[in-house]
Design a protein around this motif. Sequence first.
Motif, PDB file in Angstrom:
ATOM      1  N   GLY A 149      17.129  11.573 -12.702  1.00  0.00           N
ATOM      2  CA  GLY A 149      17.243  11.948 -14.099  1.00  0.00           C
ATOM      3  C   GLY A 149      15.944  12.414 -14.712  1.00  0.00           C
ATOM      4  N   GLU A 150      14.861  12.392 -13.946  1.00  0.00           N
ATOM      5  CA  GLU A 150      13.579  12.939 -14.384  1.00  0.00           C
ATOM      6  C   GLU A 150      12.770  13.341 -13.162  1.00  0.00           C
ATOM      7  OE1 GLU A 150      10.321  10.021 -15.598  1.00  0.00           O
ATOM      8  OE2 GLU A 150      12.107   8.890 -16.145  1.00  0.00           O
ATOM      9  N   MET A 151      11.749  14.147 -13.379  1.00  0.00           N
ATOM     10  CA  MET A 151      10.892  14.623 -12.284  1.00  0.00           C
ATOM     11  C   MET A 151      10.204  13.432 -11.612  1.00  0.00           C
ATOM     12  SD  MET A 151      11.180  18.011 -12.565  1.00  0.00           S
ATOM     13  CE  MET A 151       9.724  18.840 -11.909  1.00  0.00           C
ATOM     14  N   SER A 152       9.893  13.590 -10.326  1.00  0.00           N
ATOM     15  CA  SER A 152       9.218  12.518  -9.600  1.00  0.00           C
ATOM     16  C   SER A 152       8.431  13.108  -8.443  1.00  0.00           C
ATOM     17  CB  SER A 152      10.232  11.496  -9.076  1.00  0.00           C
ATOM     18  OG  SER A 152       9.591  10.461  -8.362  1.00  0.00           O
ATOM     19  N   GLY A 153       7.219  12.587  -8.217  1.00  0.00           N
ATOM     20  CA  GLY A 153       6.396  13.047  -7.106  1.00  0.00           C
ATOM     21  C   GLY A 153       5.941  11.933  -6.189  1.00  0.00           C
ATOM     22  N   PRO A 154       5.708  10.702  -6.714  1.00  0.00           N
ATOM     23  CA  PRO A 154       5.214   9.609  -5.865  1.00  0.00           C
ATOM     24  C   PRO A 154       6.248   9.132  -4.844  1.00  0.00           C
ATOM     25  CG  PRO A 154       4.751   9.198  -8.190  1.00  0.00           C
ATOM     26  CD  PRO A 154       5.683  10.351  -8.135  1.00  0.00           C
ATOM     27  N   THR A 155       5.762   8.520  -3.780  1.00  0.00           N
ATOM     28  CA  THR A 155       6.625   7.927  -2.760  1.00  0.00           C
ATOM     29  C   THR A 155       7.147   6.581  -3.250  1.00  0.00           C
ATOM     30  OG1 THR A 155       5.326   9.018  -1.036  1.00  0.00           O
ATOM     31  CG2 THR A 155       6.697   7.146  -0.361  1.00  0.00           C
ATOM     32  N   PRO A 156       8.441   6.289  -3.103  1.00  0.00           N
ATOM     33  CA  PRO A 156       9.007   5.017  -3.603  1.00  0.00           C
ATOM     34  C   PRO A 156       8.484   3.805  -2.833  1.00  0.00           C
ATOM     35  CG  PRO A 156      10.720   6.660  -3.191  1.00  0.00           C
ATOM     36  CD  PRO A 156       9.466   7.179  -2.564  1.00  0.00           C
ATOM     37  N   ALA A 170      13.714   3.069   6.258  1.00  0.00           N
ATOM     38  CA  ALA A 170      14.114   1.753   5.753  1.00  0.00           C
ATOM     39  C   ALA A 170      15.581   1.509   6.083  1.00  0.00           C
ATOM     40  CB  ALA A 170      13.890   1.658   4.244  1.00  0.00           C
ATOM     41  N   ASP A 171      15.854   0.350   6.669  1.00  0.00           N
ATOM     42  CA  ASP A 171      17.223  -0.104   6.907  1.00  0.00           C
ATOM     43  C   ASP A 171      18.035   0.925   7.702  1.00  0.00           C
ATOM     44  OD1 ASP A 171      19.341  -1.867   6.797  1.00  0.00           O
ATOM     45  OD2 ASP A 171      19.967  -1.306   4.763  1.00  0.00           O
ATOM     46  N   GLY A 172      17.424   1.499   8.733  1.00  0.00           N
ATOM     47  CA  GLY A 172      18.123   2.429   9.605  1.00  0.00           C
ATOM     48  C   GLY A 172      18.321   3.814   9.040  1.00  0.00           C
ATOM     49  N   LYS A 173      17.654   4.109   7.939  1.00  0.00           N
ATOM     50  CA  LYS A 173      17.800   5.413   7.289  1.00  0.00           C
ATOM     51  C   LYS A 173      16.427   5.963   6.908  1.00  0.00           C
ATOM     52  CE  LYS A 173      20.695   3.248   4.590  1.00  0.00           C
ATOM     53  NZ  LYS A 173      21.190   2.190   5.481  1.00  0.00           N
ATOM     54  N   VAL A 174      16.399   7.261   6.581  1.00  0.00           N
ATOM     55  CA  VAL A 174      15.175   7.914   6.127  1.00  0.00           C
ATOM     56  C   VAL A 174      15.397   8.383   4.699  1.00  0.00           C
ATOM     57  CG1 VAL A 174      13.534   9.782   6.490  1.00  0.00           C
ATOM     58  CG2 VAL A 174      14.555   8.623   8.464  1.00  0.00           C
ATOM     59  N   TYR A 175      14.484   7.984   3.793  1.00  0.00           N
ATOM     60  CA  TYR A 175      14.577   8.317   2.376  1.00  0.00           C
ATOM     61  C   TYR A 175      13.508   9.350   2.027  1.00  0.00           C
ATOM     62  CZ  TYR A 175      17.616   4.230   1.740  1.00  0.00           C
ATOM     63  OH  TYR A 175      18.652   3.332   1.801  1.00  0.00           O
ATOM     64  N   LEU A 176      13.924  10.404   1.320  1.00  0.00           N
ATOM     65  CA  LEU A 176      12.987  11.453   0.922  1.00  0.00           C
ATOM     66  C   LEU A 176      13.269  11.882  -0.514  1.00  0.00           C
ATOM     67  CD1 LEU A 176      10.716  13.477   1.675  1.00  0.00           C
ATOM     68  CD2 LEU A 176      12.533  15.074   2.339  1.00  0.00           C
ATOM     69  N   MET A 177      12.286  11.734  -1.391  1.00  0.00           N
ATOM     70  CA  MET A 177      12.404  12.125  -2.793  1.00  0.00           C
ATOM     71  C   MET A 177      11.757  13.494  -3.008  1.00  0.00           C
ATOM     72  SD  MET A 177      13.217  11.379  -5.982  1.00  0.00           S
ATOM     73  CE  MET A 177      13.384   9.603  -6.205  1.00  0.00           C
ATOM     74  N   ASP A 178      12.470  14.420  -3.690  1.00  0.00           N
ATOM     75  CA  ASP A 178      11.843  15.698  -4.008  1.00  0.00           C
ATOM     76  C   ASP A 178      11.255  15.664  -5.414  1.00  0.00           C
ATOM     77  OD1 ASP A 178      13.808  16.321  -5.943  1.00  0.00           O
ATOM     78  OD2 ASP A 178      14.988  17.527  -4.565  1.00  0.00           O
ATOM     79  N   ASN A 179      10.536  16.713  -5.775  1.00  0.00           N
ATOM     80  CA  ASN A 179       9.837  16.727  -7.059  1.00  0.00           C
ATOM     81  C   ASN A 179      10.785  16.784  -8.253  1.00  0.00           C
ATOM     82  OD1 ASN A 179       7.670  16.853  -5.359  1.00  0.00           O
ATOM     83  ND2 ASN A 179       6.749  18.671  -6.256  1.00  0.00           N
ATOM     84  N   SER A 198       0.842  -1.201   0.000  1.00  0.00           N
ATOM     85  CA  SER A 198       0.000   0.000   0.000  1.00  0.00           C
ATOM     86  C   SER A 198       0.873   1.244   0.000  1.00  0.00           C
ATOM     87  CB  SER A 198      -0.933   0.003   1.222  1.00  0.00           C
ATOM     88  OG  SER A 198      -0.183   0.000   2.425  1.00  0.00           O
ATOM     89  N   PHE A 199       0.240   2.380  -0.086  1.00  0.00           N
ATOM     90  CA  PHE A 199       0.939   3.667  -0.009  1.00  0.00           C
ATOM     91  C   PHE A 199       1.754   3.746   1.277  1.00  0.00           C
ATOM     92  CE2 PHE A 199       0.449   8.237   1.436  1.00  0.00           C
ATOM     93  CZ  PHE A 199       1.437   8.744   0.604  1.00  0.00           C
ATOM     94  N   ARG A 200       3.040   4.006   1.176  1.00  0.00           N
ATOM     95  CA  ARG A 200       3.982   4.087   2.295  1.00  0.00           C
ATOM     96  C   ARG A 200       4.214   2.731   2.959  1.00  0.00           C
ATOM     97  NH1 ARG A 200       3.438   8.561   6.537  1.00  0.00           N
ATOM     98  NH2 ARG A 200       1.300   7.857   6.833  1.00  0.00           N
ATOM     99  N   GLY A 201       3.885   1.640   2.273  1.00  0.00           N
ATOM    100  CA  GLY A 201       4.236   0.319   2.774  1.00  0.00           C
ATOM    101  C   GLY A 201       3.230  -0.281   3.733  1.00  0.00           C
TER     102      GLY A 201
END
Length: 619
Positions: free
Chosen positions: A592-599, A561-570, A246-249
Amino acid sequence: MNNQDKLKLSHNIALIAGIFCAAVALLLLLNFWQITKTDPIESKALEALVQRLKDDRNNEELKEEIRNFDLLARKAYFNSQWQVETGAYMLLFGAIVLAFALRVYYAAKSKIEEPEKVLENEIASRIIAQKGIVIVGSAVMVLALLASYLSVNQLKSYDANALVAENKTSAEEAVEVINVAPAQTATNEVSEEVAVNETTASENVSEVQSEVASSKTVAETPVTETKPAAASSGMTLAELQKNHNSFRGPLAQGVIMHKNIPTEWDGAAGANVVWKAEVPKHGFNSPVIWGDKLFVAGADNTTREVYCYNRNDGKLLWTGVADNISGSPATPPRVTDDTGLSAPTLTTDGNAVFAIFGTGDVIAFDMNGKRLWARNLGVPDNHYGHSSSLITWNGKLLVQYDTNRGGKVMALDNKSGETVWETQRNSKISWASPVLAEVDGKYQLVLTADPIVAGYDVENGEELWSVECMMGEVGPSVGYADGIVVAANEYARMVAIDIRTQEVLWEDDFYLPEASSILAHDGLVFVATSYGVFVCYDLKEGELLWEDDFGSPVYSSPVFADGKVYLMDNDGVMRIYEFSRELKKVGENELGEMSGPTPAFADGRIYIRGENDLYCIGK
């Protein structure tokens, strides 16, 4: 006070109230005229700035100018709306005072013993004059009140096409049950010409029409049960944690249990990119994973589709089309570009995958692409577009459906799509997604909207608790950890709520998210603002521990995830931080391209949806 004094006092009060009403009415009409000249959704100046940014993406001054312009435009618009709404209440108050003063005045005047004798034509003239004043005054008041109503609800007109289409549906919640041929082996794409016998369900699930009661007590929350709760699907928390359903796992909390997550890659150069695959149609939904299969959705004005990929090699296994759904609008509702018709993230229980689109269409496919059922929930009255993601638990598909027409949450049977329960909510429109929280051995659904943050029993939809603390256009989903719910919204506040006592432990109004959901885990809270500041708070005390101002817009949500915090910008840059009470940045990686969704995450892999392509990152 003698009769003469009453007459004089009531005359003066009526005069003052009349002048007050006329002035407020005039201001309301002028304000309404001004608002109608300005589009609250689209700005030509902002569009021009964004277009310039596309040509010069590294121009930091231009980015700051866009953020400041957007912030000022939003504040000006909402301030204008507040003025109109306040003016409407002031006009209503003035009208009540005027009516009361006039009543006292004429009552006192009638007690004067000998009124002067006047000619009939003078009496007739006075009567005509009085009627004229009443008619003109009433007309001005009606126009002012109408203007205030239209001004406060102006954004609703943005979704006029959806309302027209919705009125054409004969049954808002007709369930379409589809009997199909035996499942085929996975192919590159399931053909839409497979022999399918479609039959409508013998019963239409009626939609609850009763309005939400104003009382906030749990006992008065209306709950409608239409079918016994579905049997357990056998899906356990351990199974969820092995996948990303689901969204955000798992449980939509943003906490991932997978290990060996990569921290270095370059999407443009192909470094540590296992595979890259084009997604046929655009959408802002995040990938979801079960086993070796990965699911995303896409849509445009003509077609809405679900895609299944082999997550190991990126091969497109099948495409499911959401068409021929009873009640679905012939013309999709108007939505903004940054929401679209496919913003909500899908969910899966390992037996089926479920999707919802901006048209209100919900559809289920089995894991091989066989269509199981589809229904329309009624076209959402939403001026940006529907974006609340789906989540499933214990055989039920849980849907947050807060629109301009009011709030509700519902559970559908995973196997049939029929309504298991439905609860009306004392809330306004929301773009947030539901979160599952385990409290004392039982799971509840936690939702946030204007004005409430509330918890609901997953099994029967009963409202368990509610705290009135939010306002505005709520987009971020809540964070949950250690019995504490953290909710926030831009231009409002951030609050930490003890879920057992409903006590507000702390609140803050400095760094607030617009779209990015809140991550709470193991004593820490992480928040990303839309203007590119990432901050960390203490969960129990609300103390600001650190902040990182990188200046890029963010819609994606932080994930542990795995002891770290991941954050993707637009802009497609992933920033990685150590999960710590001190600011420790691990690295930055460009897609290499724009992104908005959460991985989405799996052991040793990250799955990222870009503007056009789907990436698998790993060694």
